[in-house]
Write a protein that holds these residues in place. Structure first.
Motif, PDB file in Angstrom:
ATOM      1  N   SER A 212      -2.497   9.320  -3.271  1.00 14.74           N
ATOM      2  CA  SER A 212      -2.568   7.914  -2.867  1.00 14.74           C
ATOM      3  C   SER A 212      -3.112   6.990  -3.939  1.00 14.74           C
ATOM      4  CB  SER A 212      -3.408   7.778  -1.598  1.00 14.74           C
ATOM      5  OG  SER A 212      -4.672   8.399  -1.787  1.00 14.74           O
ATOM      6  N   PHE A 213      -4.024   7.486  -4.775  1.00 12.64           N
ATOM      7  CA  PHE A 213      -4.634   6.603  -5.767  1.00 12.64           C
ATOM      8  C   PHE A 213      -4.235   7.020  -7.177  1.00 12.64           C
ATOM      9  CE2 PHE A 213      -7.241   4.474  -2.702  1.00 12.64           C
ATOM     10  CZ  PHE A 213      -7.607   3.289  -3.323  1.00 12.64           C
TER      11      PHE A 213
ATOM     12  N   PRO B 244     -11.120   4.450  -5.634  1.00 13.18           N
ATOM     13  CA  PRO B 244     -11.277   4.744  -4.210  1.00 13.18           C
ATOM     14  C   PRO B 244     -12.748   4.650  -3.819  1.00 13.18           C
ATOM     15  CG  PRO B 244      -9.968   6.436  -5.305  1.00 13.18           C
ATOM     16  CD  PRO B 244     -10.563   5.587  -6.377  1.00 13.18           C
TER      17      PRO B 244
ATOM     18  N   GLU C  32       0.810  -1.225   0.000  1.00 15.89           N
ATOM     19  CA  GLU C  32       0.000   0.000   0.000  1.00 15.89           C
ATOM     20  C   GLU C  32       0.840   1.270   0.000  1.00 15.89           C
ATOM     21  OE1 GLU C  32      -2.294  -3.118   2.422  1.00 15.89           O
ATOM     22  OE2 GLU C  32      -0.214  -2.582   1.954  1.00 15.89           O
ATOM     23  N   SER C  33       2.080   1.157   0.419  1.00 15.65           N
ATOM     24  CA  SER C  33       2.956   2.333   0.429  1.00 15.65           C
ATOM     25  C   SER C  33       3.499   2.641  -0.959  1.00 15.65           C
ATOM     26  CB  SER C  33       4.129   2.101   1.389  1.00 15.65           C
ATOM     27  OG  SER C  33       5.044   1.156   0.844  1.00 15.65           O
TER      28      SER C  33
ATOM     29  N   ARG D 243      -3.536   1.759  -5.476  1.00  8.16           N
ATOM     30  CA  ARG D 243      -3.151   2.587  -4.333  1.00  8.16           C
ATOM     31  C   ARG D 243      -1.637   2.608  -4.312  1.00  8.16           C
ATOM     32  NH1 ARG D 243      -4.539   1.993   2.191  1.00  8.16           N
ATOM     33  NH2 ARG D 243      -3.334   3.848   2.800  1.00  8.16           N
TER      34      ARG D 243
ATOM     35  N   TYR E 188      -6.234  -3.712  -4.122  1.00  8.27           N
ATOM     36  CA  TYR E 188      -6.594  -2.344  -4.498  1.00  8.27           C
ATOM     37  C   TYR E 188      -6.776  -2.240  -6.012  1.00  8.27           C
ATOM     38  CZ  TYR E 188      -5.878  -0.701   0.254  1.00  8.27           C
ATOM     39  OH  TYR E 188      -5.986  -0.496   1.608  1.00  8.27           O
TER      40      TYR E 188
ATOM     41  N   TYR F  46      -6.831   8.807   2.326  1.00  6.29           N
ATOM     42  CA  TYR F  46      -5.771   7.817   2.144  1.00  6.29           C
ATOM     43  C   TYR F  46      -4.380   8.449   2.123  1.00  6.29           C
ATOM     44  CZ  TYR F  46      -9.161   4.157   0.957  1.00  6.29           C
ATOM     45  OH  TYR F  46     -10.175   3.230   0.991  1.00  6.29           O
ATOM     46  N   GLY F  47      -4.320   9.762   2.021  1.00  2.00           N
ATOM     47  CA  GLY F  47      -3.037  10.441   1.926  1.00  2.00           C
ATOM     48  C   GLY F  47      -2.845  11.072   0.558  1.00  2.00           C
TER      49      GLY F  47
ATOM     50  N   SER G  45      -7.234  12.655  -2.452  1.00  2.00           N
ATOM     51  CA  SER G  45      -6.650  11.950  -1.307  1.00  2.00           C
ATOM     52  C   SER G  45      -7.714  11.112  -0.602  1.00  2.00           C
ATOM     53  CB  SER G  45      -5.996  12.926  -0.333  1.00  2.00           C
ATOM     54  OG  SER G  45      -6.965  13.804   0.222  1.00  2.00           O
TER      55      SER G  45
END
Length: 520
Positions: free
Chosen positions: A321-322, A357, A240-241, A287, A353, A317-318, A314
């Protein structure tokens, strides 16, 4: 192949029936000498170019022989000691060839009259979609070809039954076979039939790249392998990162600094394979904050899902992110990573993912999207499957539990996705269901009930457009309710009771209680 002669002793009168030219010889007083021979017209339907093989000869010489085709003069040309007719591509249907000797030379001999039928229509060919074949076993190709006299599959031949039916064996590992049905005239119907390799199933646990790099987390999992409690390890490729666990050679991964280098992929795969287990590579697709940020900063805004005001989306999610599943570069990047992992030796590529989103889609912009998000996600899986299969790996897709009933909320259309994966892996964690879902009052406290009912729904959807298997993610972590061996076993038993003997256990901390998994 019949030969038709004009003889000084026999007058040739040919009686025509459909698809057959039969010669009836009538005696005369002319001396016993052959006048003309026609070869190359078999007594069954023929192709439009049949005249290419027709030859006419006579022991009296070739001068004066005349050929008429359907009432029109057919030019003849010397070819050594025979005559060949002008090559004419004939129409489908019945034709008449008449060969006559020169007038007055051979007495009262009648012309040779040869009736034949041209068939230019391939036989019907219907092949039933074959059942997926499990590794190490043999499956079947079944079908029917009415009108065919011969059917072949990749060179192996058989004659179909009276009703046109045929059966061929097919070995696991064969990706595509070519089925050919041929009729008497030589017309062919051809179909290429994909052979799905049936997934062998799994009893797996999830490991991150960091967990594999940690002996404290890795060794207990290997001990579960050695005790026969699990037969598969799920090891993260990209998480995910947006970080890739090993040193990927994909150029874009190197350009954006995505490589974490936490483990050596070949070394890990060799070790696990030597232990006799399969390895599933989890690849978090869309993601991806590493690719998202790098793309945005380099001005490749279309690679990122955006808000309606043009900002990077975002949604909690930051930042960045997507990434945008409709962007060709984003799709190509993930497929390149999947292909690289399959080539390295990962047995499965399991996407996570693989969705848009969650949230209000009207607040999101997907640059370049020309279809629905659901269709775009499914088409990505179709593109990826060819690349993954090329290296002998299976492809799976992790999906939300709600995708069975609310696919539009995350762009996961289960029947559409199932066409392009070997299995779907629904995350049916009891803690993620609301009260009353599937008629279960308190899902987290009723792990058996919610797991069984939700998986039955997924099985129905996965079978709509194919024979895709369902391999669920099950909860091996505690949230509102303490989850120990009993709760984990309850989910496994629920899956077994609806016909699913595979599972993946999820615990973000990568710690698993072996008591939940008795040795097999």
């Amino acid at each position: 192949m019949p030969r038709f002669r004009l003889s000084p002793r026999w007058t040739v009168a040919l009686v025509s029936v459909p698809a057959v030219a039969a010669a009836v010889l009538v005696p005369s007083s002319i001396p016993d000498r052959a006048d003309a021979t026609v070869t190359g017209l078999p007594d069954h339907p023929v192709r439009p170019n049949v005249l290419e093989g027709v030859r006419i000869s006579s022991p009296h010489g070739l001068h004066g022989l005349v050929a008429m085709l359907d009432g029109e003069r057919l030019p003849l040309y010397p070819d050594g000691n025979v005559l060949r007719p002008e090559t004419v591509i004939l129409d489908e249907g019945v034709h008449l060839l008449v060969v006559s000797p020169p007038p007055g030379v051979f007495g009262d001999a009648d012309p040779a009259r040869i009736t034949f039928r041209v068939d230019n229509t391939p036989p019907e060919l219907d092949v039933q979609p074959p059942e997926p074949v499990k590794q190490g076993t043999e499956g079947e190709i079944r079908g029917s070809a009415p009108g065919a006299v011969l059917v072949s599959v990749d060179g192996e031949q058989t004659r179909p039954g009276p009703d046109g039916s045929f059966v061929f064996p097919v070995r696991a590992g064969t990706s595509v076979v070519t089925v050919v049905a041929r009729d008497e005239a030589g017309n062919e119907a051809v179909k290429r039939v994909p052979i799905a390799l049936r997934h062998p199933g799994m009893k797996a646990v999830h490991l991150t790249a960091s967990a594999w790099a940690s002996p404290t987390l890795r060794e207990p999992v290997l001990e579960m392998v050695r005790e026969g409690r699990i037969d598969t390890v799920q090891l993260d490729i990209k998480d995910e990162s947006g970080r890739i666990g090993y040193a990927s050679q994909v150029p874009l991964a190197q350009e954006i600094g995505a490589n974490a280098g936490l483990y050596d992929a070949r070394e890990a795969l060799d070790l696990l394979h030597e232990e006799g287990v399969r390895v599933v590579g989890r690849l978090v697709a869309f993601r991806d904050p590493v690719l998202g940020r790098a793309s945005w900063e380099e001005g490749y805004y279309d690679r990122v899902i955006q808000t309606t005001d043009g900002s990077a989306w975002s949604g909690g999610y930051g930042d960045y992110s997507f990434t945008n599943f409709a962007a060709p570069e984003v799709r190509a990047y993930n497929i390149a990573l999947a292909e690289e992992a399959a080539e390295l030796g990962f047995d499965d590529i399991l996407y996570d993912y693989i969705r848009r989103p969650d949230g209000d889609s009207s607040a999101m912009v997907f640059p370049g999207l020309t279809t629905t998000p659901e269709e775009s996600i499914a088409s990505f899986l179709a593109e990826s499957r060819a690349a993954v299969r090329k290296h002998g790996a299976f492809q799976g897709a992790s999906v939300f539990g709600i995708a069975a009933t609310r696919p539009e909320q995350i762009a996961q259309d289960i029947p559409a996705m199932s066409e392009h994966v070997d299995y779907v892996a629904p995350m049916v964690y009891p803690s993620h269901w609301g009260p009353g879902e599937y008629g279960v009052e308190d899902p987290e406290s009723q792990p058996y009930d919610i797991t069984a009912r939700s998986l039955m729904d997924f099985q129905d959807l996965a079978q709509e457009n194919g024979r895709t298997e369902v391999i669920p993610w099950l909860q091996a972590f505690s949230l509102g309710v303490e989850y120990g061996p009993y709760e984990i076993r309850a989910q496994i038993e629920a899956a077994e009771d609806v016909g699913i003997d595979s599972f993946l256990l999820w615990n973000a901390a990568c710690r698993y209680d072996p008591r939940a998994l008795p040795p097999t």
